[in-house]
Write an enzyme that holds these catalytic residues in place. Sequence first.
Site, PDB file in Angstrom:
ATOM      1  N   SER A  46       0.610  -1.302   0.116  1.00 41.06           N
ATOM      2  CA  SER A  46      -0.018  -0.025  -0.124  1.00 41.06           C
ATOM      3  C   SER A  46       0.768   1.341   0.029  1.00 41.06           C
ATOM      4  CB  SER A  46      -0.651  -0.138   1.331  1.00 41.06           C
ATOM      5  OG  SER A  46      -1.371   1.047   1.719  1.00 41.06           O
ATOM      6  N   TYR A  49      -2.089  -0.146  10.208  1.00 42.56           N
ATOM      7  CA  TYR A  49      -2.190  -0.853   9.068  1.00 42.56           C
ATOM      8  C   TYR A  49      -0.947  -0.659   7.866  1.00 42.56           C
ATOM      9  CZ  TYR A  49      -3.874  -1.198   4.087  1.00 42.56           C
ATOM     10  OH  TYR A  49      -3.797  -1.264   2.821  1.00 42.56           O
ATOM     11  N   LYS A  83       2.108  -3.392   6.535  1.00 44.39           N
ATOM     12  CA  LYS A  83       2.253  -3.631   5.062  1.00 44.39           C
ATOM     13  C   LYS A  83       3.752  -3.714   5.014  1.00 44.39           C
ATOM     14  CE  LYS A  83      -1.655  -4.305   3.410  1.00 44.39           C
ATOM     15  NZ  LYS A  83      -1.945  -5.845   2.681  1.00 44.39           N
TER      16      LYS A  83
END
Length: 377
Positions: free
Chosen positions: A133, A157, A161
């Site tokens: 991402s 989050y 990643k």
Amino acid sequence: MSKSILVTGGAGYIGSHTVLQLLLSGCHVATVDNLDNSSEVAISRVRHLAGDSGKHLSFHKKKSNEARLKKIIYIKIFLNCRFDAVIHFAGSKAVGESVAKPLLYYNNNVIGTIILLEVMAAYGCKKLVFSSSASVYGSPDRVPCTEDFPLAPMNPYGQTKLMAEDICRDLHRSDPEWQIMLLRYFNPVGAHPSGLLGEDPRGIPNNLMPYVQQVAVERRPTLTVFGNNYSTKDGTGVRDYIHVVDLADGHNAALNKLFEKDSKIGCEAYNLGTGKGTSVLEIVSAFEKASGKKIPLVFGERRPGDCEVLYAATTKAETQLNWKAKYGIEEMCRDQWNWACNNPYGYGKSDSNTEDEIISTKTKASDSWFSDVCITS
Ligand code: UFG
């Protein structure tokens, strides 16, 4: 010879569009999904849209997120089939939720990836396309972001990643037979032009486009614009929105690169974006134009953790993957609206239409999308 690909999270928003592209490119696809934030209806619609190739799709429901059971399911799938590569979408993706439930995110996104890699290693499958991402860049000093920018995620989050990317880089260093494409998505929006596949977030949408869509269909009264005093063209946040079909196509391009004869790919990161920045107000205005609906706005505070401007440098993907996004904001809004009109409640049941009726009406109305799909193999 056609390739066999395992797709984790294949019933989700990006996963379902990608599985369809893979089938249309002649691949055999097995997909596994826990359906936590996705629907099995998406799988049956993918099968339908793929026509004859739909028979080359198998679906496995992963009933548990518990690590040991996850591993057993992956092992069972690998025992049944020899895969040429894996595309790993499965994971959790809501930034706000990741702040509230970091353990859930580290478990699903980091441990989940380790388990998959262990099973792949055990069965000798060492080609992976990983869903990363743009959030790994955090809030960069300048734009566009090139792949060698410092990586500094601003929430759990993004951190998961980055950790998964680091694990992949270390794995390749330890064993150069591993070939791994880390695809850094910018802001995926839009829907399949058939109106049969799209994003169906559970609960209140976190992201801009699904929220705008729900205001347009009067599921929510107003859109809150998070901040209008940024140093941008109109004071609102700027992002790189990319049509989900372009993004799906980027996965085909990544696989083609992995399968190139004598491919020298080791573990490489690629931005998948358009290279263009669009503000919140520009998105709203494009959506109003596409839908003919007024989107009532309220201006609110900046959202904590949001950066001002983020868009991709696209040269690396263009030159090395031979891939470039084709669609602009107008098509993204057009297809998002088409999806919204036909599925105002997402994949959930709405009014009187049965699933068969929805599929047959939509397919007749939009057969032309078939000629639009970019197929490589
Ligand atoms: N925004 C609003 N109102 C809303 C929702 C969003 O004004 O109700 C604004 C945000 O402040 C931002 C822009 O719209 O300026 C885009 O926000 P999104 O939440 O749609 O997307 P983000 O750029 O925050 O990115 C997040 C994750 C990415 C992920 C992306 C798409 O950080 O990793 O969502 O899922 F790729």
